[in-house]
Design a protein around this motif. Sequence first.
Motif, PDB file in Angstrom:
ATOM      1  N   GLY A 174       0.790  -1.220   0.000  1.00 21.83           N
ATOM      2  CA  GLY A 174       0.000   0.000   0.000  1.00 21.83           C
ATOM      3  C   GLY A 174       0.825   1.273   0.000  1.00 21.83           C
ATOM      4  O   GLY A 174       0.348   2.330  -0.414  1.00 21.83           O
ATOM      5  N   ALA A 175       2.047   1.197   0.486  1.00 18.79           N
ATOM      6  CA  ALA A 175       2.915   2.374   0.556  1.00 18.79           C
ATOM      7  C   ALA A 175       4.361   1.926   0.385  1.00 18.79           C
ATOM      8  O   ALA A 175       4.714   0.791   0.724  1.00 18.79           O
ATOM      9  CB  ALA A 175       2.747   3.093   1.895  1.00 18.79           C
ATOM     10  N   THR A 176       5.177   2.811  -0.109  1.00 17.74           N
ATOM     11  CA  THR A 176       6.573   2.478  -0.374  1.00 17.74           C
ATOM     12  C   THR A 176       7.260   1.903   0.865  1.00 17.74           C
ATOM     13  O   THR A 176       7.996   0.911   0.782  1.00 17.74           O
ATOM     14  CB  THR A 176       7.328   3.738  -0.839  1.00 17.74           C
ATOM     15  N   ALA A 177       6.998   2.510   2.016  1.00 13.21           N
ATOM     16  CA  ALA A 177       7.673   2.071   3.244  1.00 13.21           C
ATOM     17  C   ALA A 177       7.281   0.650   3.630  1.00 13.21           C
ATOM     18  O   ALA A 177       8.037  -0.041   4.328  1.00 13.21           O
ATOM     19  CB  ALA A 177       7.346   3.028   4.389  1.00 13.21           C
ATOM     20  N   ASP A 178       6.128   0.180   3.170  1.00 10.39           N
ATOM     21  CA  ASP A 178       5.708  -1.182   3.517  1.00 10.39           C
ATOM     22  C   ASP A 178       6.617  -2.224   2.879  1.00 10.39           C
ATOM     23  O   ASP A 178       6.689  -3.373   3.338  1.00 10.39           O
ATOM     24  CB  ASP A 178       4.267  -1.430   3.061  1.00 10.39           C
ATOM     25  N   MET A 179       7.317  -1.837   1.822  1.00  9.47           N
ATOM     26  CA  MET A 179       8.207  -2.783   1.148  1.00  9.47           C
ATOM     27  C   MET A 179       9.411  -3.131   2.034  1.00  9.47           C
ATOM     28  O   MET A 179      10.128  -4.095   1.767  1.00  9.47           O
ATOM     29  CB  MET A 179       8.652  -2.209  -0.200  1.00  9.47           C
TER      30      MET A 179
END
Lengths: 358, 92
Positions: free
Chosen positions: A298-303
């Motif tokens: 859902g968001a870049t940081a979740d990667m």
Amino acid sequence: MAAIVGKWGELFFWPGSTVNLISNFTLNQTTDAAEYIFQAREPITITRVGYRQGTVTGTAPTYVVALQGVDGSGFPDGVTKVNVGDCSVSVTPVSGGNSTWVWKTLDNSYTCTRGEWLSLVISTTGTVDASNNSSFAITGVGGVQTGEPFSIQNDNAVRTKQGTTPLFGYASAGTAYGWPLQTSGSSAFNSASTPDEKAVLFNIPTTWWSTYKVYGVAMYGAFTAGTTCDFVLYDTDGTSVLQNFTADTDQDHNPTASRRRVFIFDETTLSTLNAGSSYRLSIKPSATSATIQTFTVGATADMDAYFGGATVAQGSTRTDAGGWTDSNVTRWGLNPLLSDITAPSANSNNGIFFAVKP
Amino acid sequence: MGSATCTRVIVEKNGGLKFQFGKIELEFDSAEQARGASRESTDPRLLLVAAALQKGTDPASLAVVEGKSLTLDISPAKVLADVEAAAVAEVG
């Protein structure tokens, strides 16, 4: 010549699935719960917890997402962690949030130790029935059979441990852990599609190692029978072909089945790649379709929860050999297979080991 | 094998599909993904999904079964083709 510190390994940018689907569990009784069992990867202060909302039916009640311990049987111990107050948060799902990943900040954070057994428990004491409820993703990425971590369908106090990847998340202020997943799918495409080429864009940090080679690709997906499909390693410019292998789908156990497939580049001499430089490894089907697995967050940081995070590996696509479009919230089922890994110049004792995502 | 009762089919605006079986809801991002997951499975729920998809290749065509209950008993003697034929008749 720098010393070889790694003989070979698979970069698990794709975490291992071959058949994707998301299974949601409906909590329509006060005795139901979606439960996720895991060990904390690092000693952190857990400030957020995450889940993937399934479908709201009618008017969903308020659910509580609580951080608990784990008993000797691998079930939540029923005791919500306390730090001043309960380490939990109340949520009221609405239909607009269906099929999306949700992060919620705990009312009170929890400082865990490395390897501590924890559970995330979603339940409700509100007014809930068959017409007013919400489902929550319990498992996903269906092809991987897992033992730890795992999820539990608690159906009216009857618990059933699940054998495929649990979809849950926990996070410090800056880093996500677990399996925060927004979408999980497969994508059939061919040379007439838009895009017609899909790749993993990878850039190995120079602190990991110095030079390396890509001897093959692990592809997670399926083919059409009786056709061919190219796998291409591109140089940093995204257009110069370093290596190419054309797979004949007749030379396959079951080409139309979604599988992990390993293909070996057949060039006499493999190219030497450099850490700190970007390369793309692509799948490029012919006029008949190939299917490649994919997931998004859902968001870049979740990667951050996945190997390499959003900077070491990204999804990349293009059409008709045009410019590449990169996405740091997307991964494709393409993993580079490495050999001849040499030590980084700054520290010859460094090394990297590869494993399936915990 | 066994049986599965699909109590609800949801066709999402983005082409995603959800098939509900009691408290369990199987979610796919596309009909293609659902077919792929069903192709090798012996899970009656996934066989039922495959059968429902025989209605057409356009996910929107599945809207005709939304809200209907589909029941399919699968005996070991049956082959998938039989299952699909039976389910198509029932869905329709």
